[in-house]
Design a protein around this motif. Structure first.
Motif, PDB file in Angstrom:
ATOM      1  N   ARG A 158     111.001  13.785  35.247  1.00  0.00           N
ATOM      2  CA  ARG A 158     112.421  14.072  35.419  1.00  0.00           C
ATOM      3  C   ARG A 158     112.582  14.616  36.822  1.00  0.00           C
ATOM      4  O   ARG A 158     112.104  15.707  37.138  1.00  0.00           O
ATOM      5  N   ASP A 309     112.110  13.653  29.753  1.00  0.00           N
ATOM      6  CA  ASP A 309     111.926  15.094  29.623  1.00  0.00           C
ATOM      7  C   ASP A 309     111.861  15.473  28.142  1.00  0.00           C
ATOM      8  O   ASP A 309     112.879  15.429  27.450  1.00  0.00           O
ATOM      9  N   PRO A 310     110.669  15.833  27.630  1.00  0.00           N
ATOM     10  CA  PRO A 310     110.567  16.135  26.193  1.00  0.00           C
ATOM     11  C   PRO A 310     111.488  17.267  25.751  1.00  0.00           C
ATOM     12  O   PRO A 310     111.928  17.308  24.597  1.00  0.00           O
ATOM     13  N   ALA A 311     111.817  18.170  26.669  1.00  0.00           N
ATOM     14  CA  ALA A 311     112.643  19.318  26.286  1.00  0.00           C
ATOM     15  C   ALA A 311     114.082  18.910  25.970  1.00  0.00           C
ATOM     16  O   ALA A 311     114.811  19.662  25.334  1.00  0.00           O
ATOM     17  N   GLU A 312     114.512  17.731  26.405  1.00  0.00           N
ATOM     18  CA  GLU A 312     115.875  17.292  26.082  1.00  0.00           C
ATOM     19  C   GLU A 312     115.980  16.840  24.633  1.00  0.00           C
ATOM     20  O   GLU A 312     117.057  16.866  24.042  1.00  0.00           O
ATOM     21  N   ILE A 313     114.844  16.404  24.087  1.00  0.00           N
ATOM     22  CA  ILE A 313     114.886  15.843  22.738  1.00  0.00           C
ATOM     23  C   ILE A 313     114.998  16.957  21.708  1.00  0.00           C
ATOM     24  O   ILE A 313     114.185  17.875  21.677  1.00  0.00           O
ATOM     25  N   GLY A 314     116.043  16.866  20.904  1.00  0.00           N
ATOM     26  CA  GLY A 314     116.272  17.877  19.877  1.00  0.00           C
ATOM     27  C   GLY A 314     116.936  19.137  20.409  1.00  0.00           C
ATOM     28  O   GLY A 314     117.162  20.074  19.647  1.00  0.00           O
ATOM     29  N   LYS A 315     117.248  19.192  21.702  1.00  0.00           N
ATOM     30  CA  LYS A 315     117.848  20.407  22.262  1.00  0.00           C
ATOM     31  C   LYS A 315     119.275  20.595  21.756  1.00  0.00           C
ATOM     32  O   LYS A 315     119.668  21.701  21.394  1.00  0.00           O
ATOM     33  N   VAL A 324     109.571   9.855  24.279  1.00  0.00           N
ATOM     34  CA  VAL A 324     109.413  10.511  25.585  1.00  0.00           C
ATOM     35  C   VAL A 324     108.706   9.546  26.514  1.00  0.00           C
ATOM     36  O   VAL A 324     107.515   9.290  26.371  1.00  0.00           O
TER      37      VAL A 324
ATOM     38  N   GLN B  61     111.762  24.339  21.072  1.00  0.00           N
ATOM     39  CA  GLN B  61     112.492  24.221  22.331  1.00  0.00           C
ATOM     40  C   GLN B  61     111.904  25.166  23.382  1.00  0.00           C
ATOM     41  O   GLN B  61     111.695  24.787  24.539  1.00  0.00           O
ATOM     42  N   LYS B  64     108.694  23.713  24.690  1.00  0.00           N
ATOM     43  CA  LYS B  64     108.936  22.578  25.591  1.00  0.00           C
ATOM     44  C   LYS B  64     109.413  23.057  26.951  1.00  0.00           C
ATOM     45  O   LYS B  64     109.023  22.523  27.989  1.00  0.00           O
ATOM     46  N   GLN B  65     110.289  24.056  26.938  1.00  0.00           N
ATOM     47  CA  GLN B  65     110.784  24.570  28.218  1.00  0.00           C
ATOM     48  C   GLN B  65     109.649  25.206  29.016  1.00  0.00           C
ATOM     49  O   GLN B  65     109.575  25.064  30.238  1.00  0.00           O
ATOM     50  N   LYS B  68     107.472  22.655  30.677  1.00  0.00           N
ATOM     51  CA  LYS B  68     108.047  22.008  31.862  1.00  0.00           C
ATOM     52  C   LYS B  68     107.629  22.705  33.146  1.00  0.00           C
ATOM     53  O   LYS B  68     107.682  22.127  34.223  1.00  0.00           O
TER      54      LYS B  68
END
Lengths: 562, 172
Positions: A158, A309-315, A324, B61, B64-65, B68
């Motif tokens: 990303r 960006d895996p953090a977008e999934i399910g956010k 991903v 979450q 995951k953050q 990153k």
């Protein structure tokens, strides 16, 4: 001789400039100052293209515009302290919209860091939450590696902004030239290829779906997946809704095209989101301006979410099929083996009917000059070939609605952060990325005044940008909300403006004012044909609204002003 | 509310703890406890922290953050695994000739040690789970506590434990 050359030591400033060239940099945007002097002294006869803006915020937005249109990382140079803090807005903007930037901030010398020295600001601390990563260089020998890592991090996975903080003494210090560097980032391994199991799940979902849609976001543009998207959606008859940043990813003349969704999205697009049974999001992050109330977002749909960006999934939205990977790879994988879709065209026909019955609309028969027709006229006269850069607010939404985006990388706008003042400097970067294409800056009278000093940069660099001011003498979008949600109490949204024609001329830039509908075609034609930058001041009604609108907190099914 | 124990291995770079706590605070996660130290590799540190969350989605979450962050190597939620958690505390309490022996006897079952003795006080060192340390503190409160210093929890997985579901969700 050769041995002597090898022995020759280079300064940090020269190592840095060499590294920029090695990383493919063609232009940098910047502003000098005390701590940046060794770098600027090296730039003096180095031969790198440097655009001097009139404010550091202008430099970083120009770099964003350049990155958006060229697809390459934008590079910014600032001095320490106030020069560096002036780019914070641009960093936050670039992070949320995934713009690849490498930002070089000069810093006070190492031995006085932490002593509140003149023009010292803690850039590592300040930029940590608004960058993808940041570095402070502590040894001139690591400079080349850090630059290589910065470009790698900014432009892969990303994408996003990376800050490299450069204490002045390291710009002066010397070391031997190193031929190659090894990027060693064990904590940074973006996943580019999709998981086969999830791909099969998505294929099965498409096979089964009666009412599928694709939501195509900025990730499609960033991964260069526009061609693949077109092939994929045409092959399987999948209607496409765009996010604001996704415009240009799909063909707007296709029967499958539904336009932009969200708060000011098209009726058919939002209708499709509300009624679909499969929603395939590609490179979009479900911003609240796109989803409206999450509770009412695609209530009956299986959600497939494709994002690097895996953090977008399910956010934001609960996801049934998470993928991903890079959008281009995913779509290419989906195209490998055909999917058997028993499709009777009913859903596509239904949405097509909706779009025909409830198109974007405005009072076309009004005698007043309408902003929407200014924008439609720009599209018509440039045959959709122009690069469009917008500011933020009504001008931005109207441009998104009424200037069709026919190809990727021709549309630059500040999406996630909604940065007023973005438009004019971003257009500078866009014009430098596309010197032979018409570039339009679509601005409001509020937004242009936030970065109006960049008119000087435009003049100095002879950039033939067509600067369109949709001038209603108010902060239009805020006023619209005051009208709709704050009982018409217009608190601090009425502007006493300068004479924009005189202001432009003071900068040596040609200008004209359009206030009559009948003058529009002719004057716009002249402006486009004019060889050089020109400001076109379009006087519009202060109560013109952006419609449709989904009120904040409401669901997409509650559109007003269709 | 539930407590989750998160273990993260990170590059031992300047400011890395800032990056981690920054992610937690700007996304409004509540850290109850954090500890950090080198691993056997001096380029890599392990940080262990306990967060209060409402749901497993929330902790996913958060992980995951954290993942990153470029300087973060691996993040694992070890709450549901067989883990050993330990904390160290130093307690300075009032003590004189009359009750010193009583204190020695009292703390013996906790395998706590007296590491410093002064005229009117002594310092106890205790290692164990948070519950054990809380219990000891309660017990010696009667003598009057002058000072308490606790390290916070650190944790490690037992040798034969299997990775749990949440770890598999993290793609890194």
């Amino acid at each position: 001789m050769k041995v002597e050359q090898q022995k020759k030591e280079l300064t940090g400033a020269l190592i840095l400039l060499d590294a920029l060239i090695e990383n493919g940099v063609e232009v940098v945007f910047g502003y000098p100052g005390g701590q940046a002097l060794p770098l600027y002294d090296a730039i003096y006869d180095y031969g790198i293209k440097h655009i001097l803006t009139r404010h550091e915020q202008g430099a970083i937005h120009a770099a964003e515009g350049y990155a958006k249109i060229s697809g390459k990382p934008g590079v910014v140079i600032t001095t320490s302290g106030p020069g560096a803090t002036n780019i914070l807005t641009g960093l936050a903007d670039a992070l949320i919209d995934s713009m690849p930037l490498v930002v070089l901030t000069a810093q006070v010398p190492t031995d006085v860091i932490g002593t509140d020295a003149f023009q010292e600001a803690d850039m590592i601390g300040l930029t940590m939450p608004i960058t993808k990563h940041n570095y402070q260089v502590r040894d001139v020998k690591s400079l080349k590696r850090i630059l290589a890592e910065a470009f790698h991090i900014a432009s892969t996975g990303r994408k996003g902004p990376v800050v490299v903080d450069l204490p002045k003494d390291l710009l002066i210090a010397t070391c031997k030239r190193t031929e190659s560097v090894v990027i060693d980032l064990p904590g940074y391994q973006p996943n580019f290829t999709p998981n086969a199991l999830q791909i099969n799940k998505l294929k099965a979902a498409i096979q089964k779906a009666k009412k599928p849609i694709v939501v195509a976001g900025g990730g499609v543009i960033l991964s260069g997946a526009s061609e693949e998207l077109r092939e994929f959606c045409n092959k399987y008859n999948l209607p496409v809704v765009h996010t604001l940043l996704g415009l240009g990813g799909f063909d707007p003349d296709s029967k499958l095209y539904l336009g932009m969704g969200g708060m000011h999205g098209e009726y058919a697009a939002n209708k499709a989101i509300c009624e679909c049974d499969l929603l395939i999001s590609i490179g979009a992050r479900f911003d609240d301006r796109f989803t409206g109330s999450v509770k009412h977002f695609a209530p009956n749909a299986t959600i497939a979410h494709i994002d690097i960006d895996p953090a977008e999934i399910g956010k934001i939205i609960k996801t049934d099929i998470p993928i991903v990977a890079d959008a281009k790879n995913v779509i290419a994988e989906m195209l490998k083996e055909p999917i058997n879709r028993a499709d009777d065209d009913q859903w596509v026909e239904y949405l097509f009917e909706q779009r025909k019955t409830f198109p974007l609309n405005y009072a076309k028969d009004s005698e007043d000059l309408k902003p929407q027709e200014v924008l439609e006229e720009i599209f018509n006269q440039t045959k959709g070939e122009a690069v469009i850069v917008t500011d933020v607010g009504q001008n931005q939404m109207w441009a998104a609605q009424f200037i069709k985006q026919t190809a990727p990388n021709r549309w630059a706008t500040s999406g996630g952060l909604g940065t007023m003042g973005y438009g004019l400097p971003a257009a500078i970067g866009a014009q430098i990325a596309e010197p032979d294409r018409n570039v339009f800056a679509i601005l409001g009278d509020g937004g242009i005044q936030m970065t109006v000093q960049e008119l000087a940069t435009i003049k100095e660099n002879k950039l033939p940008i067509k600067i369109i001011i949709l001038n209603n003498s108010v902060l239009g979008m805020v006023r619209q909300w005051q009208t709709l949600f704050y009982k018409e109490r217009y608190s601090h949204t009425v502007l006493t403006n300068p004479d924009f024609e005189m202001l432009s001329r003071a900068y040596g830039i040609e200008a004209c004012t359009i206030n009559k509908k009948e003058d529009l075609k002719n004057m716009l034609k002249k402006a486009i044909e004019y060889d050089g930058p020109i400001v076109v001041n379009c006087l519009i009604d202060k109560d013109e609204m952006v419609y449709p609108i989904v009120a904040p907190g409401a669901g997409l099914h509650e559109m007003k002003g269709v | 509310m539930m407590k989750r124990i998160i273990s993260a291995t990170v590059m031992n770079q300047a400011g890395v703890l800032n990056r981690i706590t920054g992610v937690l605070s700007r996304r409004r996660f509540n850290i109850e406890n954090i500890s950090v130290g080198h691993t056997d590799n001096d380029k890599i540190s392990r940080t262990t922290f306990i967060v209060n969350v409402e749901s497993l989605e929330e902790v996913e979450q958060l992980m995951k953050q954290l993942n990153k962050q470029i300087d973060v190597l691996k993040v694992v939620d070890i709450t549901d695994e067989a883990v050993i958690t330990r904390e160290l505390a130093l307690l300075r309490i009032n003590a004189d000739n009359k009750n010193r022996n009583e204190i020695y006897t009292l703390i013996a079952p906790f395998r706590a040690n007296v590491v410093d003795v002064a005229k009117n006080s002594l310092c106890i060192q205790v290692v164990g789970t948070t519950e054990k340390i809380d219990a000891l503190i309660d017990l010696v409160r009667q003598f009057g506590i002058k000072e308490v210093a606790r390290t916070g929890v650190t944790a490690i997985r037992r040798g034969n434990s299997k990775p749990d579901k949440i770890e598999k969700l993290i793609i890194k």
